[in-house]
Scaffold this motif. Structure first.
Motif, short mmCIF file in Angstrom:
data_model
loop_
_atom_site.label_atom_id
_atom_site.label_comp_id
_atom_site.label_asym_id
_atom_site.label_seq_id
_atom_site.Cartn_x
_atom_site.Cartn_y
_atom_site.Cartn_z
N TYR A 35 0.86 -1.18 0.00
CA TYR A 35 0.00 0.00 0.00
C TYR A 35 0.89 1.23 0.00
O TYR A 35 2.05 1.19 0.43
CB TYR A 35 -0.88 0.04 1.26
CG TYR A 35 -2.09 -0.86 1.24
CD1 TYR A 35 -1.99 -2.20 1.60
CD2 TYR A 35 -3.35 -0.37 0.88
CE1 TYR A 35 -3.11 -3.02 1.60
CE2 TYR A 35 -4.47 -1.19 0.88
CZ TYR A 35 -4.34 -2.51 1.24
OH TYR A 35 -5.44 -3.33 1.22
N GLN A 37 0.83 5.33 1.29
CA GLN A 37 0.13 6.28 2.16
C GLN A 37 0.73 7.66 1.94
O GLN A 37 1.86 7.93 2.32
CB GLN A 37 0.25 5.87 3.63
CG GLN A 37 -0.60 6.69 4.56
CD GLN A 37 -0.60 6.15 5.99
OE1 GLN A 37 0.39 5.58 6.45
NE2 GLN A 37 -1.70 6.30 6.69
N GLY A 40 -2.69 13.01 3.78
CA GLY A 40 -4.07 13.39 3.51
C GLY A 40 -4.81 12.50 2.52
O GLY A 40 -5.95 12.79 2.16
N GLN A 41 -4.17 11.41 2.08
CA GLN A 41 -4.79 10.57 1.06
C GLN A 41 -5.16 9.18 1.56
O GLN A 41 -5.73 8.40 0.82
CB GLN A 41 -3.87 10.44 -0.16
CG GLN A 41 -3.64 11.73 -0.90
CD GLN A 41 -4.94 12.34 -1.38
OE1 GLN A 41 -5.79 11.68 -1.98
NE2 GLN A 41 -5.14 13.62 -1.10
N GLY A 42 -4.80 8.82 2.76
CA GLY A 42 -5.13 7.49 3.22
C GLY A 42 -4.27 6.43 2.56
O GLY A 42 -3.30 6.73 1.87
N LEU A 43 -4.65 5.18 2.76
CA LEU A 43 -3.88 4.06 2.21
C LEU A 43 -4.43 3.68 0.83
O LEU A 43 -5.61 3.40 0.67
CB LEU A 43 -3.95 2.84 3.13
CG LEU A 43 -2.87 2.76 4.21
CD1 LEU A 43 -3.15 3.76 5.30
CD2 LEU A 43 -2.77 1.35 4.75
N PHE A 45 -4.14 0.99 -2.23
CA PHE A 45 -3.70 -0.36 -2.58
C PHE A 45 -2.85 -0.31 -3.85
O PHE A 45 -3.20 0.35 -4.82
CB PHE A 45 -4.91 -1.26 -2.79
CG PHE A 45 -4.61 -2.56 -3.49
CD1 PHE A 45 -5.02 -2.78 -4.80
CD2 PHE A 45 -3.91 -3.55 -2.84
CE1 PHE A 45 -4.74 -3.96 -5.45
CE2 PHE A 45 -3.61 -4.75 -3.49
CZ PHE A 45 -4.03 -4.95 -4.79
N LEU A 91 3.85 1.01 2.50
CA LEU A 91 3.58 0.03 3.56
C LEU A 91 3.39 -1.35 2.97
O LEU A 91 2.71 -1.53 1.97
CB LEU A 91 2.31 0.42 4.33
CG LEU A 91 2.42 1.66 5.21
CD1 LEU A 91 1.04 2.21 5.51
CD2 LEU A 91 3.13 1.33 6.51
N PHE A 105 0.83 -5.09 9.34
CA PHE A 105 1.62 -4.12 8.60
C PHE A 105 3.02 -3.97 9.16
O PHE A 105 3.24 -4.08 10.37
CB PHE A 105 0.93 -2.74 8.66
CG PHE A 105 -0.23 -2.59 7.73
CD1 PHE A 105 -1.51 -2.96 8.13
CD2 PHE A 105 -0.07 -2.08 6.45
CE1 PHE A 105 -2.59 -2.83 7.29
CE2 PHE A 105 -1.15 -1.93 5.59
CZ PHE A 105 -2.42 -2.31 6.01
N GLY A 106 3.96 -3.66 8.27
CA GLY A 106 5.26 -3.18 8.68
C GLY A 106 5.18 -1.69 8.98
O GLY A 106 4.11 -1.08 8.86
N ASN A 107 6.30 -1.10 9.36
CA ASN A 107 6.32 0.33 9.69
C ASN A 107 6.58 1.21 8.48
O ASN A 107 6.63 2.44 8.61
CB ASN A 107 7.35 0.61 10.77
CG ASN A 107 6.90 0.11 12.13
OD1 ASN A 107 5.71 0.12 12.43
ND2 ASN A 107 7.84 -0.34 12.94
N ARG A 110 9.63 5.42 4.19
CA ARG A 110 9.28 6.80 3.85
C ARG A 110 10.16 7.23 2.70
O ARG A 110 11.36 7.38 2.86
CB ARG A 110 9.47 7.70 5.07
CG ARG A 110 9.04 9.15 4.87
CD ARG A 110 9.14 9.91 6.19
NE ARG A 110 8.26 9.33 7.20
CZ ARG A 110 7.01 9.68 7.39
NH1 ARG A 110 6.47 10.63 6.66
NH2 ARG A 110 6.29 9.11 8.33
#
Lengths: 114, 112
Positions: A35, A37, A40-43, A45, A91, A105-107, A110
Motif C-alpha cells: 500500500y 500512504q 491526507g490521502q489514506g492508504l 492499494f 507500507l 503491517f510493517g512500519n 518513507r
C-alpha cells in the motif's frame, strides 16, 4: 515472533532515479500486500501476492511501478524514474491464508523524491 | 464519490471523554469491517474486526456496523492520552486476503 520488516525505513532519492523497497513478511504468511500512504490521502492499494497465483496488480499507478515476490516470501517494490509525486510512505502487509485473519503491517518506507 | 469516506479531523478531546469515530461507504457489498490504529511513523495495527451488522466490544472499544445506512463507528470510552493516534476504517468484500479499502483516517488527540 517477528513482525513484518521493511527496509530501508527512510529513502531520499533524486528525481529520475530508480529505487527498490524491500519487505520481509511474517514467516508462514502466504498473502502479501503493498500500500502507499500519502499525506491526507489514506492508504492506496498497489499490489497483492497470494501464494503462487499471479499477483493482483490492479492498484499500480503506472508502469514505472513493479513488484516481485521471490520464493513466496520476500518482496521488492521497484519504482523506476522516480517523480516527486511518488513521495509517500510505502507500507507492506502480510496475512496467512485462512480467510479470517487481518493484515499485519510493517512500519513502512518513507520515500522522499527531491 | 469515494468508496469510503472518513472525516480526517483532527479531533481533540479531554482525557476520560467518550470518542466517536465514523465512516460511511458506498459499496453495499462490503461485508467485513475493520478499525486500525496508527501511531506516528508506525504501521497500522488492527483494533477491531467485525462481520456484517451489529456491535462488537473489546475493553474500552466498541465497533458498530449499520449496513442499512452504510455507516460504521468506533467508540472509545474513558479515552487516554495513549489513544492519541490516527484511526483508519477499512472494509472488504471477502474475509482476509483481499485488498482492503481504507478511509483516509481520523487524527485523534486526547489531552491530559
Amino acid at each position: 515472533g517477528a513482525g513484518v520488516s521493511q527496509s530501508p525505513s527512510n529513502k531520499v532519492t533524486e528525481k529520475g532515479k530508480d529505487v527498490e523497497l524491500r519487505c520481509d513478511p511474517i514467516s508462514g504468511h502466504t498473502a502479501l500486500y503493498w500500500y502507499r500512504q500519502s499525506l491526507g490521502q489514506g492508504l492506496e492499494f498497489l499490489i497483492y501476492f497470494q501464494g503462487n497465483s499471479a499477483p493482483d496488480k490492479s492498484g499500480l499507478p503506472s508502469d514505472r511501478f513493479s513488484a516481485e515476490r521471490t520464493g513466496g516470501s520476500v518482496s521488492t517494490l521497484t519504482i523506476q524514474r522516480t517523480q516527486q509525486e511518488d513521495s509517500a510512505v510505502y507500507l507492506c502487509a502480510s496475512s496467512p491464508w485462512d480467510g479470517n485473519s487481518p493484515l499485519h503491517f510493517g512500519n513502512g518506507t518513507r520515500l522522499t523524491v527531491t | 464519490q469515494k468508496e469510503v469516506e472518513q472525516d480526517p479531523g483532527p479531533l481533540s478531546v479531554p482525557e476520560g471523554a467518550i470518542v466517536s469515530l465514523n465512516c460511511t461507504y458506498s459499496n453495499s457489498a462490503f461485508q467485513y469491517f475493520m478499525w486500525y490504529r496508527q501511531y506516528s511513523r508506525k504501521g497500522p495495527e488492527l483494533l477491531m474486526y467485525t462481520y456484517s451488522s451489529g456491535n462488537k466490544e473489546d475493553g474500552r472499544f466498541t465497533a458498530q456496523v449499520d449496513k442499512s445506512s452504510k455507516y460504521i463507528s468506533l467508540f472509545i470510552r474513558d479515552s487516554q492520552p495513549s489513544d492519541s493516534a490516527t484511526y483508519l476504517c477499512a472494509m472488504t468484500l471477502l474475509s482476509g486476503n483481499t485488498p482492503l479499502v481504507f478511509g483516509k483516517g481520523t487524527r485523534l488527540s486526547v489531552i491530559a
